[in-house]
Write a protein that holds these residues in place. Structure first.
Motif, PDB file in Angstrom:
ATOM      1  N   ALA A  14       0.867  -1.225  -0.058  1.00 14.37           N
ATOM      2  CA  ALA A  14       0.025   0.200   0.116  1.00 14.37           C
ATOM      3  C   ALA A  14       0.834   1.146   0.192  1.00 14.37           C
ATOM      4  N   CYS A  15       0.537   2.031  -0.983  1.00 15.74           N
ATOM      5  CA  CYS A  15       1.440   3.303  -1.279  1.00 15.74           C
ATOM      6  C   CYS A  15       0.712   4.552  -1.185  1.00 15.74           C
ATOM      7  N   SER A  16       1.347   5.415  -0.718  1.00 23.35           N
ATOM      8  CA  SER A  16       0.842   7.009  -0.866  1.00 23.35           C
ATOM      9  C   SER A  16       1.790   7.841  -1.102  1.00 23.35           C
ATOM     10  N   TYR A  17       1.385   9.395  -1.150  1.00 24.08           N
ATOM     11  CA  TYR A  17       2.545  10.223  -1.451  1.00 24.08           C
ATOM     12  C   TYR A  17       3.555  10.192  -0.626  1.00 24.08           C
ATOM     13  N   VAL A  84      -1.967  -1.218  -3.671  1.00 24.37           N
ATOM     14  CA  VAL A  84      -2.922  -0.118  -3.587  1.00 24.37           C
ATOM     15  C   VAL A  84      -2.155   1.233  -3.605  1.00 24.37           C
ATOM     16  N   ILE A  85      -2.710   2.128  -4.380  1.00 23.37           N
ATOM     17  CA  ILE A  85      -2.013   3.297  -4.552  1.00 23.37           C
ATOM     18  C   ILE A  85      -2.917   4.180  -4.400  1.00 23.37           C
ATOM     19  N   ASP A  86      -2.704   4.975  -2.907  1.00 23.02           N
ATOM     20  CA  ASP A  86      -3.858   6.026  -2.622  1.00 23.02           C
ATOM     21  C   ASP A  86      -3.390   7.567  -2.315  1.00 23.02           C
ATOM     22  N   ASP A  87      -3.814   8.245  -3.460  1.00 23.03           N
ATOM     23  CA  ASP A  87      -3.101   9.749  -3.279  1.00 23.03           C
ATOM     24  C   ASP A  87      -1.773   9.792  -3.733  1.00 23.03           C
ATOM     25  N   PRO A  88      -1.447   9.421  -5.073  1.00 22.44           N
ATOM     26  CA  PRO A  88       0.013   9.448  -5.333  1.00 22.44           C
ATOM     27  C   PRO A  88       0.511  10.843  -5.301  1.00 22.44           C
ATOM     28  N   ILE A 125      -6.489   4.930  -6.052  1.00 19.74           N
ATOM     29  CA  ILE A 125      -7.647   5.516  -5.476  1.00 19.74           C
ATOM     30  C   ILE A 125      -7.286   7.340  -5.331  1.00 19.74           C
ATOM     31  N   GLN A 126      -8.252   7.982  -6.083  1.00 14.75           N
ATOM     32  CA  GLN A 126      -8.181   9.332  -5.920  1.00 14.75           C
ATOM     33  C   GLN A 126      -9.081   9.943  -5.786  1.00 14.75           C
ATOM     34  N   CYS A 127      -9.600  11.152  -6.332  1.00 10.57           N
ATOM     35  CA  CYS A 127     -10.295  11.982  -5.676  1.00 10.57           C
ATOM     36  C   CYS A 127     -12.034  12.536  -6.461  1.00 10.57           C
ATOM     37  N   MET A 128     -11.890  12.755  -7.498  1.00 12.81           N
ATOM     38  CA  MET A 128     -13.271  13.584  -7.977  1.00 12.81           C
ATOM     39  C   MET A 128     -14.220  12.503  -8.813  1.00 12.81           C
ATOM     40  N   THR A 129     -15.439  12.931  -8.492  1.00  9.00           N
ATOM     41  CA  THR A 129     -16.373  12.329  -9.349  1.00  9.00           C
ATOM     42  C   THR A 129     -16.485  12.568 -10.832  1.00  9.00           C
ATOM     43  N   MET A 187     -22.716  23.506  -5.129  1.00  5.37           N
ATOM     44  CA  MET A 187     -22.633  22.406  -4.631  1.00  5.37           C
ATOM     45  C   MET A 187     -21.366  21.585  -5.112  1.00  5.37           C
ATOM     46  N   VAL A 188     -20.478  20.906  -4.368  1.00  5.84           N
ATOM     47  CA  VAL A 188     -19.294  20.120  -4.976  1.00  5.84           C
ATOM     48  C   VAL A 188     -19.287  18.874  -4.218  1.00  5.84           C
ATOM     49  N   ARG A 189     -19.090  17.692  -5.020  1.00  3.10           N
ATOM     50  CA  ARG A 189     -18.919  16.468  -4.854  1.00  3.10           C
ATOM     51  C   ARG A 189     -17.414  15.988  -5.053  1.00  3.10           C
ATOM     52  N   ALA A 190     -16.923  15.035  -3.923  1.00  4.62           N
ATOM     53  CA  ALA A 190     -15.620  14.619  -4.089  1.00  4.62           C
ATOM     54  C   ALA A 190     -15.691  13.560  -2.780  1.00  4.62           C
ATOM     55  N   ASN A 191     -14.428  12.607  -3.047  1.00  7.99           N
ATOM     56  CA  ASN A 191     -14.733  11.711  -1.819  1.00  7.99           C
ATOM     57  C   ASN A 191     -13.715  12.265  -0.547  1.00  7.99           C
ATOM     58  N   GLY A 192     -13.643  11.466   0.262  1.00  7.47           N
ATOM     59  CA  GLY A 192     -13.071  11.984   1.529  1.00  7.47           C
ATOM     60  C   GLY A 192     -11.460  12.545   1.598  1.00  7.47           C
ATOM     61  N   ARG A 193     -10.859  12.128   0.499  1.00  4.74           N
ATOM     62  CA  ARG A 193      -9.338  12.421   0.363  1.00  4.74           C
ATOM     63  C   ARG A 193      -9.189  13.718  -0.378  1.00  4.74           C
ATOM     64  N   HIS A 194      -9.991  14.182  -0.897  1.00  8.99           N
ATOM     65  CA  HIS A 194      -9.676  15.345  -1.977  1.00  8.99           C
ATOM     66  C   HIS A 194      -9.451  16.303  -0.978  1.00  8.99           C
ATOM     67  N   PRO A 195      -8.325  17.305  -1.521  1.00  8.76           N
ATOM     68  CA  PRO A 195      -8.141  18.413  -0.875  1.00  8.76           C
ATOM     69  C   PRO A 195      -8.645  19.857  -1.110  1.00  8.76           C
ATOM     70  N   PHE A 196      -8.992  20.524  -0.241  1.00  4.20           N
ATOM     71  CA  PHE A 196      -9.787  21.866  -0.765  1.00  4.20           C
ATOM     72  C   PHE A 196      -9.043  23.021  -0.164  1.00  4.20           C
TER      73      PHE A 196
END
Length: 222
Positions: A14-17, A84-88, A125-129, A187-196
């Motif tokens: 499992a890898c991330s940035y 698993v590559i989550d938010d590279p 795994i990344q961010c936007m719909t 309104m904006v939709r995104a998963n829980g990891r998306h940075p705002f």
């Protein structure tokens, strides 16, 4: 944890940035497996007491286990039935960097992908719909799922609008989605990891969707 319960001989990488985030995920999976409620569902699946560091741990008496690593980190010699590559990508600056994207792709092709066991798979795994509207350089918008490699999009760069070219596009499948409603009604939709990007008393900072509250002010371009 669910997968290892069903397939305790499978190996995870499992890898991330960065390593810190990857190890945070590793701790959560370990905690679930070590919970007594987990054992009522997956009897006999236990952590190996002699091999359970956060960075690498194993399932007792089985071949399966888990390795946490940062993007570009040391995974040579490790195997993976599941990669698993989550938010590279760490932030917008890295996403806008051709050098960073090229290094990431080189690492994926020459190191990460080569770790797969026969029949293994990759979960990125990344961010936007797909229905997220993306601003184009001429001020119009286009759905994210309608973009393709070679299209130009508007980007935010140190307070100014810039232009970047889409290098690649791929759907990453289903995910849990949050809906963020602004005071303006937008309104904006995104998963829980998306940075705002939000404005705070200390200045601008990036906050992931799952940590947003009604006290935050999200930065928008007028």
């Amino acid at each position: 944890a669910w997968h290892l319960g069903h397939h305790p001989d499978h190996e995870f990488i499992a890898c991330s940035y960065n390593l810190s985030l990857a190890m945070g995920f590793s701790r959560k999976v370990k905690q679930i497996i070590d919970d007594h409620l987990y054992k009522t569902v997956f009897d006999g699946v236990n952590l190996d007491k002699n091999n359970q560091s956060t960075e690498e741990w194993a399932i007792a008496g089985r071949r399966g286990g888990y390795v946490a690593a940062g993007i570009g980190g040391p995974i040579t010699g490790k195997g993976a039935h599941v990669l698993v590559i989550d938010d590279p990508i760490k932030n917008a600056e890295e996403a806008d960097s051709a050098d960073v994207r090229e290094k990431l792709w080189d690492w994926y092709g020459s190191t990460a992908y080569t770790r797969l066991a026969p029949g293994g798979g990759v979960l990125c795994i990344q961010c936007m719909t797909g229905d997220t509207p993306v601003r184009l350089p001429d001020g119009t918008e286009k759905r994210l799922d309608a973009l393709r490699a070679g299209d130009e999009v508007a980007t935010y760069d140190d307070g100014r609008l810039g232009v970047s070219t889409v290098a690649a596009w791929k759907s990453n499948g289903r995910d849990s989605v949050y809906t963020i409603t602004m005071n303006s009604g937008k309104m904006v939709r995104a998963n829980g990891r998306h940075p705002f990007l939000v404005s705070t008393d200390e200045g601008l900072r990036w906050i992931r969707t799952k940590h947003l509250t009604t006290d935050h002010t999200i930065v928008v371009l007028q």
